[in-house]
Design an enzyme around this catalytic site. Structure first.
Site, PDB file in Angstrom:
ATOM      1  N   ASN A  92      23.843  -4.885  -3.809  1.00 27.16           N
ATOM      2  CA  ASN A  92      25.230  -4.472  -3.532  1.00 27.16           C
ATOM      3  C   ASN A  92      26.297  -5.407  -4.114  1.00 27.16           C
ATOM      4  O   ASN A  92      27.412  -4.971  -4.367  1.00 27.16           O
ATOM      5  CB  ASN A  92      25.439  -4.245  -2.030  1.00 27.16           C
ATOM      6  CG  ASN A  92      25.144  -5.466  -1.207  1.00 27.16           C
ATOM      7  OD1 ASN A  92      24.483  -6.396  -1.682  1.00 27.16           O
ATOM      8  ND2 ASN A  92      25.620  -5.493   0.018  1.00 27.16           N
ATOM      9  N   LYS A 137      15.771 -13.838  -8.818  1.00 21.37           N
ATOM     10  CA  LYS A 137      15.324 -12.473  -9.107  1.00 21.37           C
ATOM     11  C   LYS A 137      16.360 -11.497  -8.559  1.00 21.37           C
ATOM     12  O   LYS A 137      16.516 -11.362  -7.344  1.00 21.37           O
ATOM     13  CB  LYS A 137      13.970 -12.182  -8.443  1.00 21.37           C
ATOM     14  CG  LYS A 137      13.383 -10.857  -8.921  1.00 21.37           C
ATOM     15  CD  LYS A 137      12.244 -10.369  -8.075  1.00 21.37           C
ATOM     16  CE  LYS A 137      12.685  -9.676  -6.831  1.00 21.37           C
ATOM     17  NZ  LYS A 137      13.530  -8.482  -7.064  1.00 21.37           N
ATOM     18  N   SER A 140      17.153  -6.573   3.128  1.00 18.08           N
ATOM     19  CA  SER A 140      16.962  -5.878   4.403  1.00 18.08           C
ATOM     20  C   SER A 140      16.126  -6.707   5.390  1.00 18.08           C
ATOM     21  O   SER A 140      15.414  -7.632   4.990  1.00 18.08           O
ATOM     22  CB  SER A 140      16.270  -4.544   4.149  1.00 18.08           C
ATOM     23  OG  SER A 140      14.990  -4.791   3.607  1.00 18.08           O
ATOM     24  N   GLU A 159      19.693 -13.734   4.524  1.00 21.82           N
ATOM     25  CA  GLU A 159      20.944 -12.979   4.728  1.00 21.82           C
ATOM     26  C   GLU A 159      20.545 -11.520   4.816  1.00 21.82           C
ATOM     27  O   GLU A 159      20.286 -10.886   3.796  1.00 21.82           O
ATOM     28  CB  GLU A 159      21.897 -13.212   3.548  1.00 21.82           C
ATOM     29  CG  GLU A 159      22.445 -14.616   3.439  1.00 21.82           C
ATOM     30  CD  GLU A 159      23.480 -14.933   4.510  1.00 21.82           C
ATOM     31  OE1 GLU A 159      23.863 -14.034   5.272  1.00 21.82           O
ATOM     32  OE2 GLU A 159      23.885 -16.106   4.598  1.00 21.82           O
ATOM     33  N   CYS A 212      26.759  -5.455   3.875  1.00 24.89           N
ATOM     34  CA  CYS A 212      25.945  -5.856   5.024  1.00 24.89           C
ATOM     35  C   CYS A 212      26.778  -6.130   6.270  1.00 24.89           C
ATOM     36  O   CYS A 212      26.361  -5.856   7.385  1.00 24.89           O
ATOM     37  CB  CYS A 212      25.141  -7.086   4.664  1.00 24.89           C
ATOM     38  SG  CYS A 212      26.174  -8.360   3.922  1.00 24.89           S
ATOM     39  N   GLU A 240      25.340 -19.114   4.067  1.00 23.45           N
ATOM     40  CA  GLU A 240      25.789 -19.303   2.692  1.00 23.45           C
ATOM     41  C   GLU A 240      27.258 -19.700   2.757  1.00 23.45           C
ATOM     42  O   GLU A 240      27.950 -19.412   3.739  1.00 23.45           O
ATOM     43  CB  GLU A 240      25.601 -18.014   1.885  1.00 23.45           C
ATOM     44  CG  GLU A 240      24.114 -17.749   1.683  1.00 23.45           C
ATOM     45  CD  GLU A 240      23.772 -16.707   0.642  1.00 23.45           C
ATOM     46  OE1 GLU A 240      24.414 -15.658   0.627  1.00 23.45           O
ATOM     47  OE2 GLU A 240      22.819 -16.955  -0.123  1.00 23.45           O
TER      48      GLU A 240
HETATM   49  P1  NAD Z   1      15.636  -5.007  -0.025  1.00 28.45           P
HETATM   50  O1  NAD Z   1      15.168  -5.801   1.119  1.00 28.45           O
HETATM   51  O2  NAD Z   1      14.978  -3.710  -0.318  1.00 28.45           O
HETATM   52  O3  NAD Z   1      15.481  -5.847  -1.394  1.00 28.45           O
HETATM   53  C1  NAD Z   1      16.119  -7.083  -1.565  1.00 28.45           C
HETATM   54  C2  NAD Z   1      15.405  -7.875  -2.633  1.00 28.45           C
HETATM   55  O4  NAD Z   1      14.092  -8.215  -2.185  1.00 28.45           O
HETATM   56  C3  NAD Z   1      15.217  -7.147  -3.959  1.00 28.45           C
HETATM   57  O5  NAD Z   1      15.432  -8.070  -5.008  1.00 28.45           O
HETATM   58  C4  NAD Z   1      13.776  -6.714  -3.905  1.00 28.45           C
HETATM   59  O6  NAD Z   1      13.190  -6.521  -5.176  1.00 28.45           O
HETATM   60  C5  NAD Z   1      13.130  -7.867  -3.169  1.00 28.45           C
HETATM   61  N1  NAD Z   1      11.881  -7.552  -2.479  1.00 28.45           N
HETATM   62  C6  NAD Z   1      11.541  -6.374  -1.898  1.00 28.45           C
HETATM   63  N2  NAD Z   1      10.324  -6.486  -1.310  1.00 28.45           N
HETATM   64  C7  NAD Z   1       9.903  -7.753  -1.522  1.00 28.45           C
HETATM   65  C8  NAD Z   1       8.729  -8.480  -1.165  1.00 28.45           C
HETATM   66  N3  NAD Z   1       7.752  -7.920  -0.466  1.00 28.45           N
HETATM   67  N4  NAD Z   1       8.634  -9.764  -1.542  1.00 28.45           N
HETATM   68  C9  NAD Z   1       9.634 -10.365  -2.247  1.00 28.45           C
HETATM   69  N5  NAD Z   1      10.760  -9.729  -2.627  1.00 28.45           N
HETATM   70  C10 NAD Z   1      10.893  -8.442  -2.267  1.00 28.45           C
HETATM   71  O7  NAD Z   1      17.210  -4.826   0.166  1.00 28.45           O
HETATM   72  P2  NAD Z   1      18.242  -3.974  -0.723  1.00 28.45           P
HETATM   73  O8  NAD Z   1      17.968  -2.532  -0.497  1.00 28.45           O
HETATM   74  O9  NAD Z   1      18.244  -4.506  -2.108  1.00 28.45           O
HETATM   75  O10 NAD Z   1      19.639  -4.375  -0.062  1.00 28.45           O
HETATM   76  C11 NAD Z   1      20.163  -3.742   1.055  1.00 28.45           C
HETATM   77  C12 NAD Z   1      19.965  -4.589   2.300  1.00 28.45           C
HETATM   78  O11 NAD Z   1      20.437  -5.901   2.066  1.00 28.45           O
HETATM   79  C13 NAD Z   1      20.764  -4.083   3.487  1.00 28.45           C
HETATM   80  O12 NAD Z   1      19.975  -4.129   4.644  1.00 28.45           O
HETATM   81  C14 NAD Z   1      21.912  -5.077   3.601  1.00 28.45           C
HETATM   82  O13 NAD Z   1      22.454  -5.180   4.883  1.00 28.45           O
HETATM   83  C15 NAD Z   1      21.270  -6.341   3.132  1.00 28.45           C
HETATM   84  N6  NAD Z   1      22.281  -7.275   2.627  1.00 28.45           N
HETATM   85  C16 NAD Z   1      22.577  -8.396   3.360  1.00 28.45           C
HETATM   86  C17 NAD Z   1      23.544  -9.281   2.921  1.00 28.45           C
HETATM   87  C18 NAD Z   1      23.901 -10.528   3.721  1.00 28.45           C
HETATM   88  O14 NAD Z   1      24.518 -11.422   3.158  1.00 28.45           O
HETATM   89  N7  NAD Z   1      23.554 -10.627   4.990  1.00 28.45           N
HETATM   90  C19 NAD Z   1      24.204  -9.044   1.719  1.00 28.45           C
HETATM   91  C20 NAD Z   1      23.872  -7.919   0.993  1.00 28.45           C
HETATM   92  C21 NAD Z   1      22.906  -7.041   1.454  1.00 28.45           C
END
Ligand code: NAD
Length: 477
Positions: free
Chosen positions: A140, A163, A216, A237, A271, A451
């Protein structure tokens, strides 16, 4: 060094989401490329960690200048990468630059303590970097997340392998290139492309000292589990389902603006969004009238146009998921006051894009799915409340705790309420402002660590205690 290609057969496809077209094909990094990236980062660490804070700061400031001079180019690429409006993309680039400037300023402040001990002996502590840190980002805020992770890591003397999300692979590479052009040693910030498997390889790599993750909750749990095998610290995060409390004495105009900021930035894919909007029953009709009118007026469409305020969602499946949440809300008894439908721009080039109209849901109740689960799209759920005690109980009734907001003119109420809200970032009479000088992060299942702000130095460094004997060894043997 940047690693775009791997030996795996699988190919990642990144989409130009504004038009539903393929943007680029990339090959995910496998074990060999991840190892190559970590080795390069380890070698850069040797040099970088021995530089003084001032020397590191000079390179970081140079990188910040380059970002400033390439602001428009990076912002336009971020629009293509993510689908958000150019106005927001510029602010993301600014936030990335400010973060680098801020941590450049802090890099020479890394210091320990001197502790006097009996007999003239003393001890001192040294604040030292951790080594190679892994950064794993969500889709995002692709450029901003890469900067929010790498800037404090590098300021402390670490190197990083980052990554990005496979959904938005492009702009993190620009950041790495900029650091190299600014004079950082080769391999200091490496970008590896890929999805889960590449992320998993990074987390398990024996030379990775720490994992900083944005994404997530379910993935965060897996990251923590993997990091635990190597007893590595993590920054997580994660997601949110944050409450926004609007009291009867609030400045209604500001409260409406706050609710829009809390729900519709980045097509609602934020988020910290305050998606549970609790409005005092006395002002509910007036609030709804205003918020619906303004939501209907949000200009959707080509995110590269200056007038556009809402661009495309990140992917076709994600758009379908968000629309399904709206359908489910209707089935559970919520009223769609506006939006919640696919949107087809008039420009034929954009017809295949992943657009929807921003949605306000009325008649929401606490047990509804739209109120309980993170939708991560432009959907605001409005709930009514009567008393402060009641709304606090309902606001805190969630496993998440990323953010919360309160609108009121009563200064005592504002601070009393904020004290009781279980959330890492609380906003009084505003929402979703994230200056890099202050910490950002979640309570409960929304995360671990922070952060931004000074405190993040502690999350990217470790303490060494050095004991200095000034007398003779007082041996017991
Ligand atoms: P996601 O968890 O699907 O993926 C995030 C990252 O993790 C990607 O780079 C993905 O390739 C990697 N990943 C996925 N599975 C993995 C594994 N098993 N091992 C290692 N890496 C892995 O999240 P998303 O769909 O990209 O983002 C949306 C989510 O992120 C929402 O829940 C949102 O609330 C959260 N978010 C949080 C913040 C914050 O600062 N708190 C900021 C932005 C987004």
């Amino acid at each position: 060094q940047h690693f775009y290609k791997g030996n795996l057969d699988a190919v990642m496809i990144s989409f130009f989401r504004c038009a539903g077209l393929v943007l680029c094909h990339l090959e995910p990094c496998g074990a060999a490329e991840v190892d190559q990236a970590v080795r390069a980062a380890k070698s850069a660490f040797g040099h970088w960690s021995r530089m003084s804070g001032m020397e590191r700061a000079r390179i970081m400031i140079e990188a910040a200048h380059m970002i400033e001079s390439r602001r428009e180019e990076i912002a336009r690429l971020e629009v293509v990468n993510n689908g958000k409006s150019i106005t927001e993309a510029r602010l993301d680039v600014d936030s990335a630059r400010l973060c680098i400037e801020y941590y450049a300023g802090l890099s020479s402040t890394m210091a320990g303590q001197h502790v006097q001990l009996p007999g003239g002996s003393f001890a001192y502590t040294r604040r030292e970097p951790l080594g190679v840190c892994a950064g794993i980002g969500a889709w995002n805020y692709p450029f901003q997340i890469a900067a929010w992770k790498s800037a404090p890591a590098l300021a402390c003397g670490n190197s990083m392998v980052f990554k990005p999300s496979p959904v938005t692979p492009v702009t993190a590479v620009m950041l790495a290139e900029i650091f190299t052009q600014a004079g950082a040693p080769d391999g200091l910030l490496n970008v590896v492309q890929g999805g889960q498997e590449t992320g998993r390889l990074l987390c398990h790599h024996p030379d990775v000292a720490k994992v900083s993750f944005t994404g997530s909750v379910p993935t965060g749990q897996k990251i923590m589990e993997m990091a635990s095998k190597g007893v590595k610290p993590v920054t997580l995060e994660l997601g949110g389902k944050s409450p926004l409390l609007i009291f009867q004495d609030s400045d209604l105009e500001n409260a409406v603006k706050g609710a829009l900021m809390a729900n519709f930035l980045s097509q609602g894919q934020v988020c910290s969004n305050g998606t549970r909007v609790f409005v005092h029953k006395d002002i509910l009709p007036e609030f709804l009238r205003e918020v619906v009118a303004r939501t209907k007026a949000i200009e959707i469409g080509d995110p590269l146009l200056e007038s556009t305020r809402m661009g495309a969602l990140v992917s076709r499946p994600h758009l379908s998921k968000v629309l399904a949440f709206v359908e489910q809300a209707k089935r559970e008894g919520a009223t769609v006051l506006c939006g919640g439908e696919p949107y087809v721009p008039s420009d034929p080039k954009l017809r295949g894009g992943y657009y929807m109209t921003p949605c306000v849901l009325g008649d929401c109740r606490d047990e509804m799915t739209c109120v309980k689960e993170e939708i991560f799209g432009p959907v605001m759920s409005v709930l009514s409340f009567e008393t402060e005690e009641e709304v606090l109980r309902r606001a805190n009734d969630t496993t998440m705790g990323l953010a919360a907001g309160v609108f009121t003119r009563d200064v005592r109420r504002a601070h009393r309420v904020v004290e009781q809200l279980k959330a890492g970032s609380c906003f009084i009479n505003n929402y979703n402002v994230t200056p890099v000088e202050v910490p950002f992060g979640g309570f409960k299942m929304s995360g671990i660590g922070r952060e931004n702000g000074q405190v993040t130095i502690e999350y990217y460094s470790q303490l060494k205690t050095v004991f200095v004997e000034m007398g003779d060894v007082d041996s017991l043997f």
